[in-house]
Write a protein that holds these residues in place. Structure first.
Motif, PDB file in Angstrom:
ATOM      1  N   ASP A  27       3.636  -0.015  -7.075  1.00 24.50           N
ATOM      2  CA  ASP A  27       4.266  -0.719  -8.186  1.00 24.50           C
ATOM      3  C   ASP A  27       4.086   0.162  -9.419  1.00 24.50           C
ATOM      4  O   ASP A  27       2.966   0.363  -9.894  1.00 24.50           O
ATOM      5  CB  ASP A  27       3.598  -2.072  -8.381  1.00 24.50           C
ATOM      6  N   TYR A  34       1.440  -2.074  -3.429  1.00 30.52           N
ATOM      7  CA  TYR A  34       2.120  -3.327  -3.083  1.00 30.52           C
ATOM      8  C   TYR A  34       2.262  -3.302  -1.576  1.00 30.52           C
ATOM      9  O   TYR A  34       2.888  -2.390  -1.021  1.00 30.52           O
ATOM     10  CB  TYR A  34       3.481  -3.421  -3.767  1.00 30.52           C
ATOM     11  N   ARG A  63       8.838  -6.372  -9.261  1.00 31.15           N
ATOM     12  CA  ARG A  63       8.047  -5.136  -9.287  1.00 31.15           C
ATOM     13  C   ARG A  63       8.976  -3.943  -9.117  1.00 31.15           C
ATOM     14  O   ARG A  63       9.967  -4.018  -8.398  1.00 31.15           O
ATOM     15  CB  ARG A  63       7.022  -5.151  -8.164  1.00 31.15           C
TER      16      ARG A  63
END
Length: 185
Positions: A27, A34, A63
């Motif tokens: 991210d 992530y 994100r």
């Protein structure tokens, strides 16, 4: 790339796969991993393969996601946390020795970037340098894997799709060697 993955994955959801699957992205906003454990498979593959500078980031759940190599290039620690008692086999296909800086003479940013863009600097092409940036995210320890397989992929480029069979053969040979040595039972 996105359309090809969408077509290939054809509405597959990670949580519906017959074998547990996870992919790691970075991210860019929080600079944290992530971990994709649910949702569309194509999104996990697309974002975890989005090498900065080569492929655009993908927005997932608010994100901004790119290749997970920026934070965990070989996410052994993440896999170990998810499956603490599993026999963990990791495959490392990175080659940190393949950048040839010959041809980059430091004479100026314009000259240097022109050479990088034109691939006139041996292995130090812009694409290879961007990929190397993702390889620097080696925060995990190889010791956390029960078996580490490192196929010899020197000489192959990041997007060398024409050599896919040769690359796969090298991976196969490295796997066979691991089995024959008794590392994998």
């Amino acid at each position: 790339m996105t359309e090809g993955l969408q077509e290939l994955a054809d509405r597959l959801q990670i949580e519906d796969l017959p074998i547990d699957f996870a992919a790691v992205s970075c991210d860019l906003v929080s600079a944290t991993p992530y971990i994709h454990v649910s949702g569309p498979l194509w999104q996990a593959i697309r974002s975890s393969g989005s090498v900065p500078g080569l492929f655009p980031p993908l927005v997932v759940d608010g994100r901004l996601l790119v290749d997970g190599g920026l934070v965990a290039n070989l996410p052994i620690e993440i896999a170990r946390i998810r499956h603490p008692n599993a026999r963990l086999i990791a495959v490392d296909v990175g080659d940190p020795t393949d950048i040839d800086v010959g041809g980059l003479d430091g004479s100026g940013i314009v000259n240097g970037w022109q050479r990088l863009r034109s691939r006139g600097a041996g292995g130090a092409s812009l694409g290879r340098l961007m990929m190397r940036l993702t390889e620097l995210g080696r925060h995990d320890s190889n010791e956390l894997a029960d078996v580490l397989i490192s196929p010899d992929v020197r000489g192959f480029g990041l997007v060398d799709t024409k050599s896919a069979k040769q690359i796969a053969q090298r991976g196969y040979e490295a796997g066979v060697l691991a089995v024959e040595s008794g590392d994998i039972i």
